[in-house]
Motif scaffolding. Structure first.
Motif, PDB file in Angstrom:
ATOM      1  N   VAL A  66      42.472  32.483  37.429  1.00  0.00           N
ATOM      2  CA  VAL A  66      42.499  31.997  38.815  1.00  0.00           C
ATOM      3  C   VAL A  66      42.496  33.163  39.790  1.00  0.00           C
ATOM      4  O   VAL A  66      41.708  33.198  40.737  1.00  0.00           O
ATOM      5  N   LEU A  67      43.393  34.123  39.568  1.00  0.00           N
ATOM      6  CA  LEU A  67      43.491  35.238  40.510  1.00  0.00           C
ATOM      7  C   LEU A  67      43.683  36.545  39.764  1.00  0.00           C
ATOM      8  O   LEU A  67      44.560  36.668  38.917  1.00  0.00           O
ATOM      9  N   ASP A  68      42.843  37.507  40.116  1.00  0.00           N
ATOM     10  CA  ASP A  68      43.012  38.862  39.614  1.00  0.00           C
ATOM     11  C   ASP A  68      43.328  39.720  40.838  1.00  0.00           C
ATOM     12  O   ASP A  68      42.464  39.958  41.672  1.00  0.00           O
ATOM     13  N   TRP A  69      44.564  40.132  40.978  1.00  0.00           N
ATOM     14  CA  TRP A  69      45.040  40.795  42.207  1.00  0.00           C
ATOM     15  C   TRP A  69      45.380  42.253  41.905  1.00  0.00           C
ATOM     16  O   TRP A  69      46.396  42.547  41.274  1.00  0.00           O
ATOM     17  N   GLN A  70      44.481  43.144  42.298  1.00  0.00           N
ATOM     18  CA  GLN A  70      44.719  44.583  42.189  1.00  0.00           C
ATOM     19  C   GLN A  70      44.822  45.077  43.619  1.00  0.00           C
ATOM     20  O   GLN A  70      43.826  45.504  44.187  1.00  0.00           O
ATOM     21  N   PRO A  71      46.007  44.968  44.208  1.00  0.00           N
ATOM     22  CA  PRO A  71      46.148  45.170  45.648  1.00  0.00           C
ATOM     23  C   PRO A  71      45.434  46.417  46.156  1.00  0.00           C
ATOM     24  O   PRO A  71      45.568  47.451  45.515  1.00  0.00           O
ATOM     25  N   PRO A  72      44.679  46.323  47.266  1.00  0.00           N
ATOM     26  CA  PRO A  72      44.472  45.105  48.050  1.00  0.00           C
ATOM     27  C   PRO A  72      43.192  44.350  47.694  1.00  0.00           C
ATOM     28  O   PRO A  72      42.613  43.677  48.531  1.00  0.00           O
ATOM     29  N   PHE A  73      42.758  44.479  46.441  1.00  0.00           N
ATOM     30  CA  PHE A  73      41.498  43.838  46.064  1.00  0.00           C
ATOM     31  C   PHE A  73      41.763  42.595  45.217  1.00  0.00           C
ATOM     32  O   PHE A  73      42.419  42.673  44.180  1.00  0.00           O
ATOM     33  N   VAL A 282      33.177  41.193  54.197  1.00  0.00           N
ATOM     34  CA  VAL A 282      32.523  40.603  53.034  1.00  0.00           C
ATOM     35  C   VAL A 282      33.283  39.365  52.554  1.00  0.00           C
ATOM     36  O   VAL A 282      34.485  39.429  52.307  1.00  0.00           O
ATOM     37  N   HIS A 283      32.571  38.252  52.439  1.00  0.00           N
ATOM     38  CA  HIS A 283      33.127  37.055  51.823  1.00  0.00           C
ATOM     39  C   HIS A 283      32.328  36.706  50.574  1.00  0.00           C
ATOM     40  O   HIS A 283      31.113  36.912  50.534  1.00  0.00           O
ATOM     41  N   THR A 284      33.036  36.181  49.567  1.00  0.00           N
ATOM     42  CA  THR A 284      32.370  35.858  48.306  1.00  0.00           C
ATOM     43  C   THR A 284      32.350  34.336  48.104  1.00  0.00           C
ATOM     44  O   THR A 284      32.861  33.581  48.931  1.00  0.00           O
ATOM     45  N   THR A 285      31.762  33.904  47.010  1.00  0.00           N
ATOM     46  CA  THR A 285      31.298  32.529  46.888  1.00  0.00           C
ATOM     47  C   THR A 285      32.395  31.458  46.700  1.00  0.00           C
ATOM     48  O   THR A 285      32.594  30.603  47.567  1.00  0.00           O
ATOM     49  N   ALA A 286      33.106  31.507  45.595  1.00  0.00           N
ATOM     50  CA  ALA A 286      33.954  30.360  45.232  1.00  0.00           C
ATOM     51  C   ALA A 286      35.172  30.223  46.136  1.00  0.00           C
ATOM     52  O   ALA A 286      35.466  29.142  46.646  1.00  0.00           O
ATOM     53  N   GLY A 287      35.899  31.327  46.333  1.00  0.00           N
ATOM     54  CA  GLY A 287      37.118  31.266  47.134  1.00  0.00           C
ATOM     55  C   GLY A 287      36.818  30.820  48.553  1.00  0.00           C
ATOM     56  O   GLY A 287      37.526  29.980  49.123  1.00  0.00           O
ATOM     57  N   PRO A 478      42.412  32.297  48.789  1.00  0.00           N
ATOM     58  CA  PRO A 478      41.017  32.280  48.311  1.00  0.00           C
ATOM     59  C   PRO A 478      39.979  32.688  49.361  1.00  0.00           C
ATOM     60  O   PRO A 478      38.947  33.248  49.022  1.00  0.00           O
ATOM     61  N   GLY A 479      40.255  32.420  50.663  1.00  0.00           N
ATOM     62  CA  GLY A 479      39.256  32.681  51.703  1.00  0.00           C
ATOM     63  C   GLY A 479      39.318  34.084  52.282  1.00  0.00           C
ATOM     64  O   GLY A 479      38.553  34.405  53.190  1.00  0.00           O
ATOM     65  N   MET A 480      40.219  34.916  51.774  1.00  0.00           N
ATOM     66  CA  MET A 480      40.367  36.254  52.376  1.00  0.00           C
ATOM     67  C   MET A 480      39.121  37.107  52.183  1.00  0.00           C
ATOM     68  O   MET A 480      38.398  36.953  51.203  1.00  0.00           O
ATOM     69  N   MET A 481      38.873  38.008  53.130  1.00  0.00           N
ATOM     70  CA  MET A 481      37.766  38.949  52.969  1.00  0.00           C
ATOM     71  C   MET A 481      38.040  39.805  51.742  1.00  0.00           C
ATOM     72  O   MET A 481      39.200  40.054  51.404  1.00  0.00           O
ATOM     73  N   TYR A 495      43.684  47.064  56.952  1.00  0.00           N
ATOM     74  CA  TYR A 495      44.387  45.789  56.816  1.00  0.00           C
ATOM     75  C   TYR A 495      45.641  45.850  55.944  1.00  0.00           C
ATOM     76  O   TYR A 495      46.497  44.994  56.048  1.00  0.00           O
ATOM     77  N   TRP A 496      45.719  46.823  55.035  1.00  0.00           N
ATOM     78  CA  TRP A 496      46.776  46.772  54.013  1.00  0.00           C
ATOM     79  C   TRP A 496      47.724  47.945  54.035  1.00  0.00           C
ATOM     80  O   TRP A 496      48.729  47.928  53.342  1.00  0.00           O
TER      81      TRP A 496
END
Ligand code: 7RM
Length: 656
Positions: A66-73, A282-287, A478-481, A495-496
């Motif tokens: 569901v989520l792969d969070w490697q801050p801030p990516f 940049v925005h990506t598809t699913a989120g 999910p909608g974050m850049m 931003y981070w």
């Protein structure tokens, strides 16, 4: 004055409960239901979003992670395959929505067009095939520089269909600004129109494209696809320029949607920041698909019978998320209007509401204040009884404008949904759920379920109730850049790391000042950086300064926002001239025009003040705080002890 002050916020005690007729039929019916959702999402955000993703979207292949969070990516729904054009079109064709109106379009001169889901699907497939014929491949970036016509939405969906990220450039931007964005995105093709209608005049968009592309201005561009709108004559360059209607006539309407990885780039959208050139968000598809879909569905309580109208331009994020992707993914009917209130037709907005029986109306505080100025006679002369919900976005709404909107447009029966969000967030972040959350004039109320927002100081410590601080978000959504195009480091810094991460905890810094009241309601105060908000448009003061100093007469420029009754803020420029030039009205005009040429009409300074010197600190920094005071016609407030030359201030004041 429109910017809320701490005092005015503390004084605002009015609260409006959701009307019971509204709550009964709403998707989220009570405060308890909201709180339950909020707590559920907070306890297990991944489960919360995954359940919705499975329920609400169609997938070619389910995700593994569901989520792969490697801050801030962040990466959402990793391993999944999906296409947003499929979710916006194809999946509705096997339901009764096949022949439902997807887009209702009204042109400024009074022409109109309705496209059902089946018809829109057909045209999107055709344009997708034309793009392929012109050599656009999955991963190639396509520029879109269009008026507000159905083909703007068709172009976006056609790009998404074949996996070509789009970058939409607002049609009010100049050739120069268009060029910068197309170069940064390495766009391979531009979709434009011969012209578009704007306040009873034709904007010659194709001519602007020609200017941008002249002399190899954008070396990556191979083709230009031109939609015929105004029948303006325009030079078609053989081999490069193609009429859409000519290619459409000979192309198949069969074009299966390309299965995209969840994290494949969907679009780049440029937005202004503190420094230098605009950032490619940049925005990506699913989120993004899930987030724009869910936020619209719940915050605007979207029902299948609704006619929904968002007055934004597709050139802004509001148009992306809430004219095109959010509404169509939900199978809604989205109204698109080319025009704007203008002297020849001040009541046009209410004509559109009446003509199409609009149920949900979404606009900006600057538009509401302009409506107030024009007078109640225009809305009062139309039947607005179809309206059941009103939305606002773009800047803080002053309580007077909120009350007017509530009474005159909403007939005191429509909940007002004040949505705080940004280009970067993809969708609403802080917003009432209209059947559940009582509203207060001027407050965006509470975070959307799944959003952990807070107000903190510069060290990241939460401030107490009713203390001013910085608006932050604590958990990815999910909608974050995903990044700044081509500059991940700028993404991290801006931003981070503005608020230093503590123990690996990263906070998203929005760039807005805010406070939380005793009920946990958020009151957004406005930008805390060098970004100004002119009529709901976000402009970097640096960009305008760079435009000014690129004129040979200008030695130095400092731009600040000045409070404006209708626009919220207006551009105020202080300018020092090169030795051989002297101030004149003609030069002032010329400099304003120069900014229009460099950026576009939205950045035109309302006023330019010529000065012999700028108020600077001993280390040479322009003291903008003082300039803001001067522009507002106020006494200079606060400490001026660091000022290098006090005489400068006296002279500037004298000129006021
Ligand atoms: C959607 C959009 C973002 C900036 C944001 C704020 C301001 C937007 C509200 C608001 C107070 C609101 N994207 N802003 N909505 N301020 N209340 N409801 O506008 O990227 O162009 O601008 O706009 O300052 O940071 S944007």
């Amino acid at each position: 004055m429109s910017q809320p002050t701490i005092e005015s916020i503390l004084q605002e005690k009015r609260s409006f409960s959701p009307p019971s007729e509204f709550s009964e039929k709403a998707q989220i019916k009570s405060l308890q239901e909201y709180q339950q959702l909020y707590e559920q999402a907070k306890a297990d955000p991944q489960k919360f979003w995954a359940d919705l993703a499975a329920q609400e979207l169609d997938w070619f292949q389910k995700w593994d992670t569901v989520l792969d969070w490697q801050p801030p990516f962040a990466k959402w729904f990793v391993g999944g395959k999906i296409n947003i054009s499929y979710n916006c079109l194809d999946r509705h064709l096997t339901t009764w929505r096949r022949n439902k109106a997807a887009l209702i379009w009204e042109g400024e001169p009074g022409d109109s067009r309705t496209l059902t889901y089946a018809q829109l699907h057909r045209e999107v497939c055709q344009m997708a095939n034309v793009l392929k014929q012109l050599g656009v491949q999955k991963g190639d970036c396509v520029g879109i520089y269009m008026p507000m016509i159905p083909e703007a939405a068709i172009a976006m969906l056609a790009c998404a269909r074949i996996g070509a990220p789009h970058t939409v450039v607002f049609g009010g931007f100049s050739a120069e600004a268009l060029k910068d964005r197309l170069v940064d995105a390495s766009a391979k093709l531009v979709i434009t129109a011969d012209g578009g209608w704007r306040k009873d005049a034709i904007v010659p968009l194709k001519d602007q494209v020609d200017l941008a592309l002249a002399n190899q201005g954008v070396p990556s561009i191979e083709n230009v696809l031109v939609v015929e709108r105004t029948k303006q004559t325009t030079q078609m360059e053989p081999g490069r320029d193609h009429w859409w209607h000519e290619l459409q006539a000979g192309v198949s309407a069969d074009c299966p949607a390309e299965p995209m990885d969840s994290e494949d780039m969907l679009f780049i959208l440029y937005t202004s920041g503190t420094t230098g050139k605009p950032k490619g968000v940049v925005h990506t598809t699913a989120g993004y698909n899930l987030y724009s879909h869910m936020t619209l569905k719940w915050a605007f309580d979207l029902q299948d019978t609704d006619v929904y109208w968002c007055t934004a331009d597709v050139g802004w994020i509001t148009g992306h998320s809430y004219i095109v992707y959010g509404p169509l993914s939900n199978g809604a009917t989205s109204v698109m209007y080319e025009g704007a209130p203008r002297p020849s037709n001040p009541g046009c907005s209410w004509d559109v509401v009446e003509k199409y029986g609009v149920n949900i109306f979404y606009t900006a505080p600057t538009a509401i204040r302009a409506f107030i100025k024009m007078g109640e006679q225009y809305p009062n002369a139309r039947d607005l009884s179809s309206l059941r919900l009103l939305g606002t976005v773009g800047e803080p709404i002053n309580p007077e404008a909120w009350m007017w909107y509530h009474k005159v447009i909403g007939g005191e029966r429509c909940p007002i949904v004040d949505t705080w969000w940004q280009t970067e967030t993809g969708g609403f972040m802080i917003t009432p759920l209209p059947g559940a959350i009582p509203t207060k004039p001027g407050s965006a109320t509470l975070p959307f379920p799944g959003i952990i927002a807070d107000v903190v100081d510069l060290e990241g410590n939460p401030v107490s109730n009713n203390q001013g601080g910085y608006l932050v978000v604590r958990h990815p959504w999910p909608g974050m850049m995903r990044t700044v195009y081509g500059d991940p480091d700028r993404f991290r810094r801006t931003y981070w790391e503005h608020i230093p991460p503590q123990d690996g905890q990263y906070l998203y810094f929005a760039g807005d000042g805010a406070r939380k009241d005793e009920d946990g309601y958020f009151w957004v105060m406005g930008r805390v950086d060098d970004v100004i908000n002119v009529a709901g448009h976000r402009l970097g003061t640096m960009e305008i300064e760079s435009a000014l100093v690129s004129h040979p007469a200008v030695a130095e420029a400092a731009v600040v926002g000045r409070p404006d009754e209708v626009k919220g803020e207006d551009v105020f420029a202080f300018v020092t001239l090169e030795g051989s030039y002297s101030p004149s009205e003609e030069l002032e005009k010329e400099l304003k025009q120069h900014v229009v040429k460099e950026i576009g009409a939205i950045a035109r300074p309302g006023q330019i003040r010529f000065t012999d010197g700028m108020p600077k600190t001993r280390s040479g920094k322009i003291m903008r705080r003082l300039l803001r005071n001067l522009a507002a016609g106020q006494e200079v407030a606060g400490d001026t002890s660091t000022l290098e030359d006090r005489g400068v201030l006296d002279k500037l004041r004298g000129g006021a």
